[in-house]
Motif scaffolding. Structure first.
Motif, PDB file in Angstrom:
ATOM      1  N   THR A  48       1.047   9.933 -52.418  1.00  0.00           N
ATOM      2  CA  THR A  48       1.931   9.694 -53.640  1.00  0.00           C
ATOM      3  C   THR A  48       2.342  10.979 -54.050  1.00  0.00           C
ATOM      4  O   THR A  48       3.609  10.875 -54.419  1.00  0.00           O
ATOM      5  CB  THR A  48       0.830   8.915 -54.590  1.00  0.00           C
TER       6      THR A  48
ATOM      7  N   PRO B 122      -8.389   4.742 -60.668  1.00  0.00           N
ATOM      8  CA  PRO B 122      -8.951   3.488 -60.706  1.00  0.00           C
ATOM      9  C   PRO B 122      -8.300   2.611 -59.991  1.00  0.00           C
ATOM     10  O   PRO B 122      -7.219   2.465 -59.382  1.00  0.00           O
ATOM     11  CB  PRO B 122      -8.839   2.983 -62.174  1.00  0.00           C
ATOM     12  N   ALA B 123      -8.972   1.152 -59.855  1.00  0.00           N
ATOM     13  CA  ALA B 123      -8.399   0.248 -59.000  1.00  0.00           C
ATOM     14  C   ALA B 123      -7.965   0.676 -57.719  1.00  0.00           C
ATOM     15  O   ALA B 123      -8.653   0.987 -56.797  1.00  0.00           O
ATOM     16  CB  ALA B 123      -7.309  -0.348 -59.683  1.00  0.00           C
ATOM     17  N   PHE B 124      -6.709   0.742 -57.404  1.00  0.00           N
ATOM     18  CA  PHE B 124      -6.052   0.628 -55.930  1.00  0.00           C
ATOM     19  C   PHE B 124      -5.972   2.171 -55.294  1.00  0.00           C
ATOM     20  O   PHE B 124      -5.933   2.145 -54.242  1.00  0.00           O
ATOM     21  CB  PHE B 124      -4.728   0.012 -55.908  1.00  0.00           C
ATOM     22  N   ASP B 125      -6.305   2.928 -56.165  1.00  0.00           N
ATOM     23  CA  ASP B 125      -6.161   4.384 -55.402  1.00  0.00           C
ATOM     24  C   ASP B 125      -7.615   5.152 -55.683  1.00  0.00           C
ATOM     25  O   ASP B 125      -7.537   6.417 -55.967  1.00  0.00           O
ATOM     26  CB  ASP B 125      -5.168   5.464 -56.211  1.00  0.00           C
TER      27      ASP B 125
ATOM     28  N   MET C 279       0.341   3.146 -55.852  1.00  0.00           N
ATOM     29  CA  MET C 279      -0.067   4.073 -56.931  1.00  0.00           C
ATOM     30  C   MET C 279      -0.871   3.624 -57.856  1.00  0.00           C
ATOM     31  O   MET C 279      -0.622   2.868 -58.762  1.00  0.00           O
ATOM     32  CB  MET C 279       1.189   4.948 -57.239  1.00  0.00           C
TER      33      MET C 279
ATOM     34  N   ASN D  60      -2.882   1.754 -60.286  1.00  0.00           N
ATOM     35  CA  ASN D  60      -3.019   0.409 -60.395  1.00  0.00           C
ATOM     36  C   ASN D  60      -1.988  -0.417 -59.971  1.00  0.00           C
ATOM     37  O   ASN D  60      -2.120  -1.858 -60.233  1.00  0.00           O
ATOM     38  CB  ASN D  60      -3.341   0.140 -62.066  1.00  0.00           C
ATOM     39  N   ASN D  61      -1.044  -0.012 -59.184  1.00  0.00           N
ATOM     40  CA  ASN D  61      -0.097  -0.880 -58.508  1.00  0.00           C
ATOM     41  C   ASN D  61      -0.339  -0.318 -56.865  1.00  0.00           C
ATOM     42  O   ASN D  61      -0.337   0.462 -56.407  1.00  0.00           O
ATOM     43  CB  ASN D  61       1.404  -0.114 -58.978  1.00  0.00           C
ATOM     44  N   ILE D  62      -0.135  -1.799 -56.136  1.00  0.00           N
ATOM     45  CA  ILE D  62      -0.214  -1.751 -55.046  1.00  0.00           C
ATOM     46  C   ILE D  62       0.717  -2.708 -54.090  1.00  0.00           C
ATOM     47  O   ILE D  62       1.017  -3.866 -54.741  1.00  0.00           O
ATOM     48  CB  ILE D  62      -1.725  -2.008 -54.349  1.00  0.00           C
ATOM     49  N   GLY D  63       1.046  -2.423 -53.144  1.00  0.00           N
ATOM     50  CA  GLY D  63       1.996  -3.318 -52.155  1.00  0.00           C
ATOM     51  C   GLY D  63       3.310  -2.667 -51.872  1.00  0.00           C
ATOM     52  O   GLY D  63       3.595  -1.852 -52.822  1.00  0.00           O
TER      53      GLY D  63
ATOM     54  N   SER E 296       4.059  -6.836 -54.600  1.00  0.00           N
ATOM     55  CA  SER E 296       3.219  -5.749 -55.257  1.00  0.00           C
ATOM     56  C   SER E 296       2.449  -6.489 -56.293  1.00  0.00           C
ATOM     57  O   SER E 296       2.709  -7.542 -56.916  1.00  0.00           O
ATOM     58  CB  SER E 296       4.215  -4.802 -55.818  1.00  0.00           C
ATOM     59  N   MET E 297       1.196  -5.919 -56.510  1.00  0.00           N
ATOM     60  CA  MET E 297       0.264  -6.333 -57.657  1.00  0.00           C
ATOM     61  C   MET E 297       0.056  -5.121 -58.676  1.00  0.00           C
ATOM     62  O   MET E 297      -0.321  -3.762 -58.107  1.00  0.00           O
ATOM     63  CB  MET E 297      -1.093  -6.717 -57.003  1.00  0.00           C
ATOM     64  N   THR E 298       0.219  -5.493 -59.832  1.00  0.00           N
ATOM     65  CA  THR E 298      -0.037  -4.455 -60.865  1.00  0.00           C
ATOM     66  C   THR E 298      -1.214  -4.805 -61.526  1.00  0.00           C
ATOM     67  O   THR E 298      -1.079  -5.812 -62.350  1.00  0.00           O
ATOM     68  CB  THR E 298       1.170  -4.105 -61.647  1.00  0.00           C
TER      69      THR E 298
ATOM     70  N   MET F 194      10.028  -0.033 -56.808  1.00  0.00           N
ATOM     71  CA  MET F 194      10.627  -1.457 -55.869  1.00  0.00           C
ATOM     72  C   MET F 194      10.710  -2.487 -56.965  1.00  0.00           C
ATOM     73  O   MET F 194       9.720  -2.805 -57.537  1.00  0.00           O
ATOM     74  CB  MET F 194       9.752  -1.597 -54.550  1.00  0.00           C
TER      75      MET F 194
ATOM     76  N   ASP G  64       1.847   2.756 -66.477  1.00  0.00           N
ATOM     77  CA  ASP G  64       0.778   3.301 -65.913  1.00  0.00           C
ATOM     78  C   ASP G  64       0.894   4.773 -65.566  1.00  0.00           C
ATOM     79  O   ASP G  64       2.036   5.405 -65.564  1.00  0.00           O
ATOM     80  CB  ASP G  64       0.355   2.668 -64.457  1.00  0.00           C
TER      81      ASP G  64
ATOM     82  N   PRO H 101      -3.860   1.835 -67.439  1.00  0.00           N
ATOM     83  CA  PRO H 101      -2.655   0.990 -67.755  1.00  0.00           C
ATOM     84  C   PRO H 101      -2.478   0.757 -69.088  1.00  0.00           C
ATOM     85  O   PRO H 101      -3.164  -0.325 -69.693  1.00  0.00           O
ATOM     86  CB  PRO H 101      -2.659  -0.229 -66.716  1.00  0.00           C
TER      87      PRO H 101
END
Lengths: 366, 366, 366, 366
Positions: A7, A228-231, B1, B3-6, B10-12, C1, C27, C78
């Protein structure tokens, strides 16, 4: 995405086992960092095949820095590392590429790329691609070390042979990291190294192969790395570790052992001492809620046995759609875990530097 | 990155335990998919605390679809799911938030956010954030099921109690997946469920908690999902799994067991039969070189014991910098693994759909 | 994206014109920033339709901060902003949605989403989506202002009426920015405002619409923002500006005027004075090689006339595949440029804050 | 991010003007596409400096495909293109690198990289970096052409000389695209080419330089490319175009001319004819709501005059902090627009292919 990761800093991997070269583009590095090219070489040597327990394919791993490096320092623009491929015997592969090697990506590559993949020696899926990762990781690691971070790994288990484990005492651990980083075949117990090598040679004679478990420790990290969460730190590091060929398991701290303890044991109590907060135990491996708490990170990574074995295997010829008996030729390692260890250090270094380069990370780089 | 992934979808994720609401934005979904909202509800119910073995905090988990959903179908534009927070007793937390709960993110959140985090009930780090993940995962899962993919999980180990494992027989496995998906407390062996629940109740009385290991199976996937290098199936799924609170270990197929076998055992031989290629064994869990080979994906995920326990723990008050004895109040689960199982299914569903939405999973342009 | 943008901070947009709500997830913001919610309201008011020159649809733009905001400050997690949709007359649309409105996204949405899009009032493509962008931009802008950055825009051209342009004198420019930020209908020359409004009313009577050109100035930026190659300041800002509905042209500094001068004029000579380096002219708008040089950024953005006009237009009914005469009903602005101006300020603020949050950006945030 | 761009396919750029090499990694391409390497060469030639109107620096632009290319076709794994740097006279730069060249990135690079940038010939900011972009773009363009898409550009304006513009008649436009793609110096009117070249030679004698406006047309695109909100076709293409050195303005269709027309003119009425929907005019350049409608895309790009001029300029020595009179030496183009045209075609090709590789451009899952 795909062959690019990161990132704040990013790594873009390219090349095939028997193509012209393999390499990596490292972007987003701080400018003005003095890279020790000898250190890159010594890290590359740790990955190199050596002695009787390794393949007889001798790779020329001369790393050329093509860009982003000027007057001995990083420029801050993309740093590109290229390693030419030499000593590749393509003739070994062309005739038989339809014959799928069990445990390899031959079949899945055929399916994904409809037969257009470079099939020679595993092509883009070859362990050869870990060479540029180690070169890139060496640079990331040097930056981390300049900021007080130390990373070290050893072979905790090789089939029936078990090494000691890293100490919970930070000073002892520091020495252990120093020790394993001096070794080509990294174990804490020298006697264990002898036994493991003997075991590998024995299995090599059988035409078979072995895998094992690598234990990795990271000390000197600031608090506040990770998101937090995804990273989460675990997410970022596992993503990278599972990108290393043959890795099938990753855990942090007690790992799967957490299933065998109660919360009162699993939790690491806090203590305030000498002006700082630390934990009395470190079962959570320096990571709470996905963020570093300043304690050592302890990782366990399982590397499966080398899929290339000399024993006859049942397989299919993808092109003729026939069931065949497969007898792998060529030069292959009966075990790669002693070489994988530096690859593991490298991706861990990349991942932690990427997190550290986040502006909203707590600790600032020098 | 963060709190967002995909990549392709993507999922935030957003929200805090005691804020107004928690939610998720799901972007990139195919247009025109008919969502079964009852299914979302039943998946949410699997995550809900139930009976004596769970927290007494009864969450109202009504999922509102705020956008991207029109006349019963996905629109193809961002689909937003919001779950209002209710029944939150903030008063439980305000007085004591400086007192760091061992095993939680209290300390690391203080360090990362300099004390500005919403500390109530773990805030953004709360397990509450898994509610929107389950809602989003339910939609991804419905899309996968419409394409012939089935996902199922069960509690393979809870402390001393071990359940059966998933069968290698695809037909039996299909039935097992169907069975566990009918259950709130998912085990293959009903007797095992009784023992596990009894054990949880017993440990609850001690004021302690337990964790365990979840086994997950995915069947019906096409070949060719996943990318080489950094977006291997293992990388994508582990990244998501380690984003689930309390997960400390992830492995695929034999996992750490690969250290105990030789290559001749680890490799899955190929066979051509009835016009298709498959493997005779599935130790590599349907993934070769990071790409699906059409066999079932088998995942093991270790969930640590709930960090919130009633036993007194040693801790530090971050604000006063004093060592304190901590006695956690409030409503907490002595075990969350039976609730975590649907969260695991959900992130696995998201990750696989994301990979499937990659155009070069099929490789065609027009 | 797609509906998510940003590298260091990110913005995820969701909602439809006639859905339950529109909103955005912001975020990566620094923790502990005190947000002025009145300022958000006043920025939202600048976007609001007002007076005879605007639509009679009165939107309730109450912004709810759902997450990431605690005790008046950002938490660092976020931050979600939601604006409920009210006063939507769906009945206006249902009967006629197959009839494609020229200049709108009706046709392309049908093609992209196969008819599953929410067609009411433009759905996800509605200018309504700029409401959450303004709310998010207001927060980014407040952070920039706390760091000495000022942003301001005015209507430089509306059809035949031309306003003054921003001054090259930094002190005068500062006052001009202050002035336009006080106004609902932003022009530098008050007389020009009167003429423009009269022109809009006149064209409204014709059942037609107008567009124009917005000039934007940013002062107080540090040097070193922006990245080489693909994340130049121009790339980042244009990407965001072209995401604003109706924007069809973006230029920096002399912009298209660079075609009419020679290099000796186009270049901005350097001067070292009072301990700092600056340029004698600013034709390159404070950006060299994609990176800020400390001088003001000057942007020109062309907003096309509102596509919704009352004049009869030739069109096609997508569902019946018939050529039709289209007579648009409902409430529409004869001109949106006076409302677009705050949207432009907002995306510029987001883009610059994103670049500033890059660790390898030169200037550090307070 | 930084030197990597793209969502479905990605391009990672590296190298410096006087480093070992420049190159690009192109990832995510479909497998099995037969690349015409002669076409890459002919596209590279269009970028090459030629004749009296161009620099005397003769670049050796031999493009080596290092990876991702096997037996004449793409493999689907990263395709890496490397161009060695030769004929670089570093001695021209070392002595004077503190002296900031107006209009160049010298100053901003010093500020961003604290003096550690490779300053020779602009280093990473050199137009030399457009060479790999053209090589990568040539491949993307070949894929688009194989799918019926044609791209062409010409110099619409060079200072006082104006060329014809692209026709609204699709058949005429097709011929015009074919014509300009045959030319090194692309104009529609041959007489105009003569005048432009004469003008460039005249200005070269003055020691000055010129810029201009390039008009680009794309035909044959399917409907439905592009994403709502942040990945509109205009956003993606402008992001790439503003990454091309010297570009300061980008517009679509009527562009800034939209300020001079009313909505009734700006809108493109629809017509259903011969089984398909098209627009009677094309002022919106084939893009509605950020998504392609099947009509030609028309782009205007303004390229500023070459900043390197021989006239004396006022400047500052960054190292000594002295005001200096700068007299640029070395070999420089008095105009680059005729060379920039193929770079513009190339980034447009990359951007459109990236959007086309999005699965939800077609919206299907299996």
């Amino acid at each position: 995405m795909k062959n690019n990761i990161g990132t704040n800093i990013s790594m873009t991997l390219f090349g095939e086992s028997h193509g012209a070269a393999v390499g990596v583009v490292l972007d987003g590095l701080p400018a003005g960092f003095a890279i020790d090219t000898d250190r890159i070489k010594s890290d590359m040597d740790k990955r190199k095949a050596k002695g009787r327990i390794s393949t007889q394919r001798h790779e020329a791993d001369a790393v050329q820095i093509v860009s982003g490096f000027f007057e001995g320092k990083t420029t801050g623009t993309p740093l590109t590392l290229v390693i030419q491929n030499t000593n590749t015997r393509s003739s070994d592969y062309t005739k038989t590429h339809g014959r799928l090697r069990p445990g390899h990506a031959d079949y899945t590559a055929f399916e994904k790329y409809h037969g257009f993949q470079d099939y020679r020696g595993g092509g883009h899926f070859s362990g050869r691609l870990t060479a540029p990762i180690v070169a890139a990781g060496s640079i990331c690691r040097q930056i981390l070390e300049a900021n007080g971070v130390q990373i070290g790994s050893h072979i905790e288990q090789l089939y029936t042979v078990h090494d000691d484990v890293f100490s919970n005492d930070i000073d002892v651990l520091k020495d252990q990291i120093h020790t394993v980083n001096q070794k080509d075949f990294a174990t804490l117990d020298p006697q264990c190294e002898t036994e493991m090598k003997a075991l590998i040679e024995k299995v090599a004679v059988e035409g078979d192969s072995l895998g094992g478990i690598v234990e990795t420790a990271v000390i000197g990290l600031p608090t506040g790395l990770g998101e937090p969460a995804f990273d989460s730190v675990e997410s970022i590091l596992s993503h990278l570790l599972f990108s290393v060929p043959a890795v099938k398991g990753v855990s942090f701290g007690l790992g799967f052992g957490f299933a065998n303890v109660k919360g009162s044991t699993a939790n690491d109590d806090f203590e305030y001492k000498d002006g700082k907060i630390s934990t009395l135990t470190n079962h959570n491996a320096g990571i709470n809620g996905g963020i570093t708490n300043g304690m050592p990170i302890i990782i366990h990574t399982c590397v499966k046995p080398t899929p290339s074995i000399y024993k006859e295997q049942a397989s299919v010829d993808y092109l003729t759609k026939e069931n065949v008996k497969l007898q792998i030729q060529g030069r292959h390692d009966p075990c790669i875990i002693h070489r994988a260890r530096i690859v593991i250090d490298s991706v861990v270094a990349f991942g932690l530097l990427d997190l550290w380069m986040s502006k909203n990370a707590q600790g600032d780089l020098v």
